[in-house]
Design an enzyme around this catalytic site. Structure first.
Site, mmCIF file in Angstrom:
data_model
loop_
_atom_site.group_PDB
_atom_site.id
_atom_site.type_symbol
_atom_site.label_atom_id
_atom_site.label_comp_id
_atom_site.label_asym_id
_atom_site.label_seq_id
_atom_site.Cartn_x
_atom_site.Cartn_y
_atom_site.Cartn_z
ATOM 1 N N ASP A 106 -44.804 1.209 -35.090
ATOM 2 C CA ASP A 106 -44.430 0.171 -34.136
ATOM 3 C C ASP A 106 -45.330 -1.042 -34.412
ATOM 4 O O ASP A 106 -45.054 -1.832 -35.304
ATOM 5 C CB ASP A 106 -44.614 0.790 -32.744
ATOM 6 N N LYS A 134 -40.453 -0.489 -36.829
ATOM 7 C CA LYS A 134 -39.998 -1.587 -35.973
ATOM 8 C C LYS A 134 -40.590 -2.898 -36.495
ATOM 9 O O LYS A 134 -41.689 -3.288 -36.090
ATOM 10 C CB LYS A 134 -40.456 -1.338 -34.524
ATOM 11 N N ASP A 162 -40.882 11.440 -28.322
ATOM 12 C CA ASP A 162 -40.791 11.752 -26.895
ATOM 13 C C ASP A 162 -40.709 10.520 -26.014
ATOM 14 O O ASP A 162 -41.122 9.425 -26.391
ATOM 15 C CB ASP A 162 -42.029 12.539 -26.458
ATOM 16 N N ARG A 168 -38.469 15.716 -27.298
ATOM 17 C CA ARG A 168 -38.801 15.979 -28.707
ATOM 18 C C ARG A 168 -37.853 16.971 -29.363
ATOM 19 O O ARG A 168 -37.662 16.962 -30.576
ATOM 20 C CB ARG A 168 -40.229 16.534 -28.833
HETATM 21 P P1 IMP Z 1 -48.241 1.880 -33.162
HETATM 22 O O1 IMP Z 1 -49.724 2.108 -33.235
HETATM 23 O O2 IMP Z 1 -47.875 0.750 -32.259
HETATM 24 O O3 IMP Z 1 -47.615 1.723 -34.543
HETATM 25 O O4 IMP Z 1 -47.627 3.133 -32.437
HETATM 26 C C1 IMP Z 1 -47.089 4.181 -33.098
HETATM 27 C C2 IMP Z 1 -46.875 5.363 -32.184
HETATM 28 O O5 IMP Z 1 -46.327 4.978 -30.914
HETATM 29 C C3 IMP Z 1 -45.865 6.283 -32.813
HETATM 30 O O6 IMP Z 1 -46.469 7.201 -33.680
HETATM 31 C C4 IMP Z 1 -45.224 6.909 -31.607
HETATM 32 O O7 IMP Z 1 -45.961 8.042 -31.211
HETATM 33 C C5 IMP Z 1 -45.275 5.840 -30.537
HETATM 34 N N1 IMP Z 1 -44.007 5.088 -30.457
HETATM 35 C C6 IMP Z 1 -43.771 3.809 -30.800
HETATM 36 N N2 IMP Z 1 -42.494 3.441 -30.578
HETATM 37 C C7 IMP Z 1 -41.880 4.540 -30.070
HETATM 38 C C8 IMP Z 1 -40.520 4.805 -29.653
HETATM 39 O O8 IMP Z 1 -39.608 3.976 -29.681
HETATM 40 N N3 IMP Z 1 -40.290 6.071 -29.198
HETATM 41 C C9 IMP Z 1 -41.244 7.039 -29.138
HETATM 42 N N4 IMP Z 1 -42.520 6.832 -29.525
HETATM 43 C C10 IMP Z 1 -42.839 5.595 -29.996
#
Ligand code: IMP
Ligand code: MG
Length: 177
Positions: A106, A134, A162, A168
């Site tokens: 994300d 994303k 989740d 999940r």
């Molecule tokens: P980041 O550090 O912002 O890249 O967050 C990544 C983590 O956030 C992922 O490994 C997921 O566990 C969670 N995450 C981000 N977007 C989603 C989503 O749309 N659905 C479920 N979990 C998400």
């Protein structure tokens, strides 16, 4: 349109099992080609990546090691020393070829810290395989060599991912309505 409800929120069907399987075939073919059975240490980021990793790794040829790790939930408040970011990583990293398996990237913040820590341990190579990405919320500057679906910012659930601990086990991907 197929709708499911989790904890009062509605989600609509977004990606089918067939499309997930095709993407996993593409990713595993690329990894098999690039590594040509060269030994890899796969690092699976729990919990979200468990289902993806299970399906992907069944299609990877050769003899490899697999490590199951968690990213410390204290990461966000910066209360840990850098060696405690990955919980459960006991394998030697130095001079090995590593592929991190993640469910979704994300902002990229959590993986940035992980990559920084792993690089200090001097692997011969370090790549990332993530089923979802994303691009509109990504703020980090690392490369994702094996990237699955590029999706919009809407929250998704299922296939290991989740919503507040639930969903999940769902075999397909649903998106928040
Ligand atoms: P980041 O550090 O912002 O890249 O967050 C990544 C983590 O956030 C992922 O490994 C997921 O566990 C969670 N995450 C981000 N977007 C989603 C989503 O749309 N659905 C479920 N979990 C998400
Ligand atoms: Mg995750």
């Amino acid at each position: 349109m197929e709708i499911i409800k989790i904890k009062g929120k509605e989600f609509k069907k977004y990606i089918s099992s067939i499309d997930l399987e095709s993407m996993i075939n593409l990713l595993s073919n690329r990894i098999n080609k690039d590594y040509d059975s060269k030994e890899v240490l796969f690092i699976i980021i729990l919990n979200g990546a468990f289902m993806f990793a299970s399906d992907l790794l069944k299609k990877i040829k050769g003899n490899h090691m697999i490590s199951f790790v968690k990213i410390s939930s204290y990461l966000g408040i910066n209360s840990l020393g850098e060696n405690n970011i990955l919980i459960g990583l006991n394998e030697e990293i130095r001079d090995r070829d590593i592929i991190i398996i993640e469910d979704i990237i994300d902002t990229g913040n959590s993986l940035s810290c992980v990559l920084k820590e792993l690089k200090t341990r001097k692997p011969s190579s370090l790549e990332i395989c993530s089923l979802f990405f994303k691009p509109n919320s990504f703020k980090a500057d690392f490369e994702i060599k094996y990237k699955g679906f590029e999706i919009t910012n809407e929250f998704i659930v299922g296939y290991g991912l989740d919503y507040d601990g639930y969903g999940r086990n769902i075999s397909e991907i649903y998106q928040l309505k």
